[in-house]
Design a protein around this motif. Structure first.
Motif, PDB file in Angstrom:
ATOM      1  N   PRO A 140       0.818  -1.221   0.000  1.00 58.56           N
ATOM      2  CA  PRO A 140       0.000   0.000   0.000  1.00 58.56           C
ATOM      3  C   PRO A 140       0.847   1.265   0.000  1.00 58.56           C
ATOM      4  O   PRO A 140       1.952   1.301   0.545  1.00 58.56           O
ATOM      5  N   LEU A 141       0.320   2.312  -0.619  1.00 61.98           N
ATOM      6  CA  LEU A 141       0.897   3.658  -0.564  1.00 61.98           C
ATOM      7  C   LEU A 141      -0.176   4.629  -0.086  1.00 61.98           C
ATOM      8  O   LEU A 141      -0.364   5.719  -0.628  1.00 61.98           O
ATOM      9  N   SER A 142      -0.866   4.246   0.963  1.00 63.61           N
ATOM     10  CA  SER A 142      -2.034   5.004   1.422  1.00 63.61           C
ATOM     11  C   SER A 142      -1.667   6.326   2.081  1.00 63.61           C
ATOM     12  O   SER A 142      -2.534   7.167   2.314  1.00 63.61           O
ATOM     13  N   LYS A 190     -11.627  22.491   0.075  1.00 63.95           N
ATOM     14  CA  LYS A 190     -11.825  22.185   1.478  1.00 63.95           C
ATOM     15  C   LYS A 190     -10.643  21.401   2.009  1.00 63.95           C
ATOM     16  O   LYS A 190     -10.159  20.481   1.353  1.00 63.95           O
ATOM     17  N   PRO A 191     -10.130  21.766   3.159  1.00 64.39           N
ATOM     18  CA  PRO A 191      -8.999  21.014   3.735  1.00 64.39           C
ATOM     19  C   PRO A 191      -9.419  19.589   4.063  1.00 64.39           C
ATOM     20  O   PRO A 191     -10.527  19.348   4.554  1.00 64.39           O
ATOM     21  N   LYS A 192      -8.544  18.668   3.751  1.00 69.81           N
ATOM     22  CA  LYS A 192      -8.812  17.268   4.031  1.00 69.81           C
ATOM     23  C   LYS A 192      -7.794  16.752   5.026  1.00 69.81           C
ATOM     24  O   LYS A 192      -6.654  17.236   5.080  1.00 69.81           O
ATOM     25  N   PRO A 193      -8.177  15.781   5.825  1.00 67.23           N
ATOM     26  CA  PRO A 193      -7.220  15.232   6.792  1.00 67.23           C
ATOM     27  C   PRO A 193      -6.029  14.602   6.072  1.00 67.23           C
ATOM     28  O   PRO A 193      -6.170  14.047   4.982  1.00 67.23           O
ATOM     29  N   LYS A 194      -4.872  14.712   6.678  1.00 63.54           N
ATOM     30  CA  LYS A 194      -3.660  14.158   6.092  1.00 63.54           C
ATOM     31  C   LYS A 194      -3.766  12.646   6.010  1.00 63.54           C
ATOM     32  O   LYS A 194      -4.136  11.985   6.988  1.00 63.54           O
ATOM     33  N   PRO A 195      -3.480  12.054   4.828  1.00 65.02           N
ATOM     34  CA  PRO A 195      -3.590  10.600   4.693  1.00 65.02           C
ATOM     35  C   PRO A 195      -2.662   9.883   5.667  1.00 65.02           C
ATOM     36  O   PRO A 195      -1.571  10.351   5.980  1.00 65.02           O
ATOM     37  N   LYS A 196      -3.127   8.735   6.129  1.00 66.72           N
ATOM     38  CA  LYS A 196      -2.325   7.914   7.030  1.00 66.72           C
ATOM     39  C   LYS A 196      -1.881   6.639   6.306  1.00 66.72           C
ATOM     40  O   LYS A 196      -2.589   6.133   5.455  1.00 66.72           O
ATOM     41  N   GLY A 197      -0.717   6.167   6.657  1.00 71.07           N
ATOM     42  CA  GLY A 197      -0.245   4.926   6.071  1.00 71.07           C
ATOM     43  C   GLY A 197       1.132   5.111   5.446  1.00 71.07           C
ATOM     44  O   GLY A 197       1.730   6.193   5.490  1.00 71.07           O
ATOM     45  N   PRO A 198       1.650   4.064   4.814  1.00 69.89           N
ATOM     46  CA  PRO A 198       2.999   4.109   4.240  1.00 69.89           C
ATOM     47  C   PRO A 198       3.085   5.011   3.017  1.00 69.89           C
ATOM     48  O   PRO A 198       2.128   5.169   2.262  1.00 69.89           O
ATOM     49  N   THR A 199       4.258   5.616   2.855  1.00 72.40           N
ATOM     50  CA  THR A 199       4.516   6.462   1.688  1.00 72.40           C
ATOM     51  C   THR A 199       5.586   5.850   0.780  1.00 72.40           C
ATOM     52  O   THR A 199       5.970   6.479  -0.212  1.00 72.40           O
ATOM     53  N   THR A 200       6.074   4.673   1.120  1.00 69.20           N
ATOM     54  CA  THR A 200       7.013   3.944   0.266  1.00 69.20           C
ATOM     55  C   THR A 200       6.658   2.461   0.286  1.00 69.20           C
ATOM     56  O   THR A 200       6.050   1.962   1.233  1.00 69.20           O
ATOM     57  N   ARG A 201       7.053   1.776  -0.763  1.00 68.23           N
ATOM     58  CA  ARG A 201       6.992   0.319  -0.821  1.00 68.23           C
ATOM     59  C   ARG A 201       8.208  -0.147  -1.609  1.00 68.23           C
ATOM     60  O   ARG A 201       8.607   0.504  -2.583  1.00 68.23           O
ATOM     61  N   SER A 202       8.803  -1.244  -1.178  1.00 65.62           N
ATOM     62  CA  SER A 202      10.080  -1.650  -1.746  1.00 65.62           C
ATOM     63  C   SER A 202      10.123  -3.146  -1.981  1.00 65.62           C
ATOM     64  O   SER A 202       9.307  -3.906  -1.451  1.00 65.62           O
ATOM     65  N   LEU A 203      11.133  -3.559  -2.750  1.00 64.32           N
ATOM     66  CA  LEU A 203      11.419  -4.978  -2.943  1.00 64.32           C
ATOM     67  C   LEU A 203      12.888  -5.124  -3.305  1.00 64.32           C
ATOM     68  O   LEU A 203      13.374  -4.471  -4.234  1.00 64.32           O
ATOM     69  N   TRP A 204      13.566  -5.980  -2.562  1.00 64.52           N
ATOM     70  CA  TRP A 204      14.948  -6.321  -2.864  1.00 64.52           C
ATOM     71  C   TRP A 204      14.993  -7.625  -3.640  1.00 64.52           C
ATOM     72  O   TRP A 204      14.226  -8.545  -3.369  1.00 64.52           O
TER      73      TRP A 204
END
Length: 384
Positions: free
Chosen positions: A282-284, A304-318
């Motif tokens: 997820p990148l929610s 209209k101001p909206k609440p700041k999204p919550k959750g991960p801002t990165t996703r990775s794979l090695w």
């Protein structure tokens, strides 16, 4: 037709003696070019498979499933014996059968008690009925056909049959000879359809195509294309088929969540299909695009101001390994040329970092390929 058996059970091998011409034996596969003048006979091999399964049916057993991967494995051993002029269990001056088996099945996560090999050698053209009947009449070979003492994954068969007009070493002076290799083992992947996923460490979860839930993966298994794998807390070893010749490839993947598919590479590239791992975590936490609204009077209004999204801002794979693999982020994909690399999606783009080896990074939106070498990274920005 006299026979001599060398049987592999779990991690021990029986004795190895030089066979007389015309003696079937048990042996393992290896990989080498065929230098002798030879012709592979699919019809001959198919008849051997049919007769083996007919014998198993007569004993109340299910048929072995045919596998192109195991057929290729069996063929590699036949080719090696004919090219190097030997007929035995171990490669002269090279790997032992146990070493070859471990090299083949070990990366797949399988134990050797799920495997066995039988080969047959006779002057002239081959006789499928005679080959299988001799195996049935000899107790060690009969046990191989029946799976006596083998594990529950002993279900899959590959047979290769080659007739050579001449060959060196043990075959010298015999004229035409026929060599058969039968490899029995655990389930194998199918090109374009399935892969083997083996847990290496940590917690690994899988979600089958069409399912809504993940389950914990505790042992190796064959999974259909479209399976989603969660290695955010673990590591897997992935084995897939690299081409239509049934060659297999293996690489490790970890610290990410992804869907596995076989997919076509860009036009003109080889091989025709790559094993693709598309990031699905997820990148929610990424900010949503704000669209201004209008009053009834037609004037612009402040959003209209909206609440700041919550959750991960990165996703990775090695990834770590060699083969025709590709990791795909939201805006770029990275095709392996044998390396250790990172693919990471952020809110603003896809970043590819190369630790060792070389990658081909493809900008999906702009249709641009860029080579990235070890010690370097490339960020493909999100299209505006």
């Amino acid at each position: 037709m006299a026979i001599f058996a060398i049987v592999i059970l779990c991690c021990a091998a029986g004795g190895n003696a030089a066979p007389a011409p015309g003696s079937p034996v048990t042996a393992a596969g290896t990989e080498a070019p065929l230098e002798a003048a030879a012709t592979s006979s699919e019809k001959f091999a198919d008849e051997i498979v049919a007769r083996i399964n007919a014998f198993r049916a007569s004993q109340g057993l299910a048929p072995f499933a045919s596998s192109p991967v195991l057929t290729a494995f069996a063929a590699s051993h036949v080719q090696d014996m004919l090219a190097k002029g030997y007929f035995g269990h171990d490669q002269p001056g090279g790997q032992t059968a146990l070493q070859r088996l471990a090299a083949f099945y070990g990366p797949e996560g399988y134990a050797l008690n799920n495997t066995a090999e039988s080969i047959s050698f006779s002057p002239g053209p081959g006789d499928a009925a005679a080959v299988v009947q001799d195996w049935i009449d000899d107790p060690p070979h009969r046990d191989i056909l029946l799976g006596t003492g083998r594990g529950p994954l002993y279900t899959t068969l590959g047979v290769s049959a080659v007739t050579a007009d001449s060959a060196p070493g043990d075959y010298a002076g015999l004229g035409q000879v026929s060599v058969v290799s039968a490899e029995v083992g655990p389930p194998q992947p199918v090109y374009g359809q399935s892969v083997i996923v083996a847990p290496v460490s940590g917690v690994v979860r899988v979600r089958l195509p069409g399912s809504k839930t993940f389950t914990t993966l505790n042992s190796s298994g064959v999974f259909d294309s479209g399976t989603e794998v969660d290695t955010t807390k673990g590591r897997i070893r992935l084995t897939s088929v690299s081409d239509d010749l049934a060659n297999i490839q293996t690489a490790d993947f970890y610290r990410g969540q992804f869907v596995i598919t076989y997919t076509a590479d860009f036009p003109g590239a080889l091989p025709s299909l790559l094993t693709n791992l598309q990031l699905t975590g997820p990148l929610s936490g990424c900010p949503r695009r704000v669209v201004a609204t209008r009053h009834l009077a037609g004037q612009n209004a402040k959003p209209k101001p909206k609440p700041k999204p919550k959750g991960p801002t990165t996703r990775s794979l090695w990834g770590d390994g060699v083969g025709h693999f590709r990791t795909q982020g939201a805006y770029a994909s990275a095709t392996v040329r044998g390396t250790n690399w990172l693919t990471q999606d952020t809110c603003t783009g896809t970043r590819v970092q190369v630790v060792t080896g070389l990658l081909d990074v493809f900008d999906i939106k702009r249709n641009i390929h860029t080579p990235v070498a070890a010690g370097h990274s490339l960020v493909v920005p999100k299209p505006k």
